[in-house]
Design a protein around this motif. Sequence first.
Motif, short mmCIF file in Angstrom:
data_model
loop_
_atom_site.label_atom_id
_atom_site.label_comp_id
_atom_site.label_asym_id
_atom_site.label_seq_id
_atom_site.Cartn_x
_atom_site.Cartn_y
_atom_site.Cartn_z
N LYS A 50 0.19 -5.10 1.83
CA LYS A 50 -0.36 -4.29 2.93
C LYS A 50 -1.18 -3.13 2.39
O LYS A 50 -2.25 -2.81 2.92
N MET A 51 -0.70 -2.52 1.31
CA MET A 51 -1.45 -1.42 0.72
C MET A 51 -2.69 -1.92 -0.02
O MET A 51 -3.74 -1.25 -0.02
N ALA A 52 -2.60 -3.10 -0.61
CA ALA A 52 -3.77 -3.69 -1.26
C ALA A 52 -4.86 -3.98 -0.24
O ALA A 52 -6.05 -3.72 -0.47
N LEU A 53 -4.47 -4.49 0.93
CA LEU A 53 -5.44 -4.79 1.99
C LEU A 53 -6.07 -3.51 2.53
O LEU A 53 -7.29 -3.42 2.71
N GLY A 54 -5.24 -2.50 2.79
CA GLY A 54 -5.76 -1.24 3.33
C GLY A 54 -6.68 -0.54 2.36
O GLY A 54 -7.75 -0.04 2.74
#
Length: 267
Positions: A50-54
């Motif tokens: 999720k943090m990689a996508l954001g």
Amino acid sequence: MLESMLIYLPLGIIAGLMAGLLGLGGGLVVVPILTITLKISGVPDEEIMKMALGTSFATICFTSLSSVYAHNKKQAVLWRVLFKFLPGVLCGVFVFGFFVTLFSTLVLKYCFAVFVLFSIYNLLRAKKKAEENKPPNESIKVLTGFGFGIGGISALVGVGGGAMTVPLLNHLGFEMKKAIGTSAAAGFPIALAGAINAIWHGINVEGLPAMSLGYIYLPALFGISITSMLFAPIGAKLAHTVSPIILKRVFVSYLGIIFIQMVLSAH
């Protein structure tokens, strides 16, 4: 923070070159590597993807602006097509962005891998002669409908949509170089919507690194953005000197490597 940024400067160079050369926002470079570096930075396993996508979306905001400026100077951005495309794209990003918070890292990695594989298929699929000779399809219904799907998938895999938008526009009859330029322009609103989603859904999540803004890791954002903005125009210049056939081969080869890496990292 400065030391952390230095890790991401070389990544920004690659992301910028790919953004300009292939109409990508850089997400296909950034996301797979972030899944590794964020783990080292102490991000909980269930929040890594999720943090990689954001973070990917946030970097694309900067990379795509630099890339589209360079492509527009070459008159390779089809603005009329872009404006028909965007309403569906933005709706797709916001609607599907909600589901990112519900999926596990494993599910998101497989979504990413499947999306890459489908993009490879679209590029390799041989066109029928009737398709090669037909005029470009600029139907607002077609572009809005496909835009919704691309926006939705982009939200799930943290990319600016270039790996889907370029093959789609090429399939609809648009020249490869103009498909790349228009895809680069579409990357900014997709990324901006995705970054807003990432901040909104991650702002109250516990256990994230101190230098985070929701699901955006700030050292990675700044480090990648600095070099990607400098190198995106270089990639765009290369895109207008390389033949469309070579561009397709580079695109497919690159996507193949990313597909293998993401599948292996899921196990």
